[in-house]
Scaffold this motif. Sequence first.
Motif, short mmCIF file in Angstrom:
data_model
loop_
_atom_site.label_atom_id
_atom_site.label_comp_id
_atom_site.label_asym_id
_atom_site.label_seq_id
_atom_site.Cartn_x
_atom_site.Cartn_y
_atom_site.Cartn_z
N ASN A 36 53.43 73.35 15.11
CA ASN A 36 52.33 72.69 14.42
C ASN A 36 51.18 73.66 14.16
O ASN A 36 50.60 73.69 13.08
CB ASN A 36 51.84 71.50 15.25
CG ASN A 36 50.62 70.85 14.66
OD1 ASN A 36 49.49 71.22 15.00
ND2 ASN A 36 50.82 69.89 13.77
N ARG A 40 49.69 74.80 10.51
CA ARG A 40 48.29 74.61 10.14
C ARG A 40 47.65 75.91 9.68
O ARG A 40 46.75 75.90 8.82
CB ARG A 40 47.52 74.03 11.32
CG ARG A 40 47.68 72.52 11.48
CD ARG A 40 46.76 71.98 12.57
NE ARG A 40 47.28 72.22 13.90
CZ ARG A 40 46.56 72.19 15.01
NH1 ARG A 40 45.26 71.97 14.94
NH2 ARG A 40 47.11 72.37 16.19
N GLU A 46 48.73 70.88 5.84
CA GLU A 46 49.02 70.40 7.19
C GLU A 46 47.76 70.26 8.04
O GLU A 46 47.83 69.80 9.18
CB GLU A 46 50.00 71.34 7.89
CG GLU A 46 51.40 71.34 7.30
CD GLU A 46 52.12 70.00 7.50
OE1 GLU A 46 51.69 69.23 8.37
OE2 GLU A 46 53.09 69.76 6.77
N ARG A 47 46.62 70.67 7.50
CA ARG A 47 45.39 70.56 8.28
C ARG A 47 44.83 69.14 8.16
O ARG A 47 44.93 68.50 7.12
CB ARG A 47 44.36 71.59 7.78
CG ARG A 47 44.86 73.02 7.99
CD ARG A 47 43.98 74.04 7.32
NE ARG A 47 44.63 75.34 7.27
CZ ARG A 47 44.17 76.39 6.61
NH1 ARG A 47 43.03 76.29 5.92
NH2 ARG A 47 44.84 77.52 6.61
N SER A 48 44.24 68.69 9.23
CA SER A 48 43.71 67.34 9.24
C SER A 48 42.56 67.20 8.26
O SER A 48 41.75 68.13 8.10
CB SER A 48 43.21 66.98 10.65
OG SER A 48 44.27 66.96 11.56
N PRO A 135 51.33 64.62 12.03
CA PRO A 135 51.31 66.07 11.85
C PRO A 135 52.68 66.69 12.09
O PRO A 135 53.53 66.14 12.80
CB PRO A 135 50.32 66.54 12.92
CG PRO A 135 49.51 65.34 13.27
CD PRO A 135 50.42 64.18 13.10
N ASP A 139 56.16 64.31 14.28
CA ASP A 139 56.77 63.23 13.48
C ASP A 139 57.95 62.62 14.26
O ASP A 139 59.10 62.67 13.84
CB ASP A 139 57.23 63.75 12.11
CG ASP A 139 58.10 64.99 12.21
OD1 ASP A 139 58.09 65.64 13.26
OD2 ASP A 139 58.78 65.30 11.22
N ALA A 232 44.91 62.93 10.73
CA ALA A 232 45.83 62.92 9.60
C ALA A 232 46.60 61.62 9.48
O ALA A 232 47.12 61.28 8.41
CB ALA A 232 46.82 64.09 9.71
N LEU A 240 44.22 67.42 17.83
CA LEU A 240 45.68 67.47 17.88
C LEU A 240 46.17 68.38 19.01
O LEU A 240 47.17 68.07 19.68
CB LEU A 240 46.22 67.95 16.54
CG LEU A 240 47.71 67.77 16.32
CD1 LEU A 240 48.14 66.33 16.50
CD2 LEU A 240 48.09 68.25 14.92
#
Length: 470
Positions: A36, A40, A46-48, A135, A139, A232, A240
């Motif tokens: 993860n 990111r 993929e970033r919040s 994220p 998942d 996210a 995260l």
Amino acid sequence: MNVLGQVKTSVVDPVRSRVEQVFPIDVLVKAAHAYNRTRRLVDKSERSPIFVERPIPDGPDIALADIDMSNPFLYRQGQWESHFKRLRDESPVHFQDKGPFGPFWSVTRYEDILAMDKNHQVFSAEPSIIIGKFPAGFDIKMFIAMDPPKHDAQRAAVQGVVAPKNLKELEGLIRSRVQEVLDGLPVGEPFNWVDRVSIELTGRMLATLLDYPYELRRELTVISDLASGVPAATGGTSDLDEVFTSCIPILRRVMHLWGDKKARLAAGEEPGYDLISLLLADESTKDMMERRPMEFLGNFLLLVIGGNDTTRNSMSGGVYALNKFPDEFAKLKANPKLIPNMVSEIIRWQTPLAYMARRAKEDTVVGGQQIKKGEKLLMWYASGNRDERHFDSPEKLIIDRKNARNHIAFGFGVHRCMGNRLAELQLRILWEELLERFDDIKVLEEPEIVQSTFVRGYSKLMVELTKRQA
């Protein structure tokens, strides 16, 4: 399914499955965390999302196209009711094509939500029941986000944890713990109800259902808040990296419990009614930790979050609501037999989980709107439970409301909340014991509301108790 989706299913998933069978779950979570963080760094998508709170205008004062039900500050600012009413009246199935979570339909009327929830053949819970995406690396699969028949098999494996027989055995334990917590509260002094009562009682119950170390019960509510507050996914505030890090010690304890219970079952011991014992005793899930550990993690988190948010925020919401409607509190004290119906009304009024997401499996129609295959729809339970077409004066708490039990806060159909009867039992016992001890529970200031599109919850509710006179 598109070409990339077919490649993922035929190539990536089998490899992932084999990897999961080699490494223990704590190692897999560490690897997911590293994956993860790398994603990111190299992929901005993929970033919040970053949420900045700004004043939200009243529902009637905003263009219909600009209404954004994915704004995670709607509940905190008290604007959710006016926005949902505008949609119910003018655009009950409303399309939003812009926003941090991508396009989706908002379904806001009671009857439309009910029809959707009953129709899992057309409206799929896969791959996720939240507005955003989990994220990368997080998942994980859980049965609430599965369709039948797999959903049914996994749900059936753990249904016994809240079966009527188990609830009957739990009632005495719940009551003794409620009594212990209430007897330890200060009288005539301000304190945070959320922390001292709502979190404490739900933590005790979760530790029991999971047979988790009782002295470490607060770990379960912490991981629940972190997992359900991922920006996210829900517009929340949890970090995260903290989610992944906090998972590790909890999972190691759960791995130990799994191994210990498995050995005892093999030695001929009768299985208990806790989550792990039930999973081990069922043919379809007995090897989940060894063969599908990330799926186990998903269902573990599902039951922790499900056992935390609904009960906990209804415990706080009920106190707040009875202060907003003092005539109802007086009615309750005059007739405690109203408690069971009041519990349903509190859950309707609070609606602790605001929505569930679905995907259309085929072209269809909802509330007169054409929905295309693959489009995302949000069934807004928080709106359906305030629909004037079904509930008279829905903004009010009316503890003897005739149709209070018709609320949809628990969902409906195959995905109806598994622990609904346990939540009702906990709330009933809490109010029975409260009326035995206190004449008043005075809310001293407006509560602090959590930032989220998903959870309608409280982080702080300052109260003061008045002891009941003999």
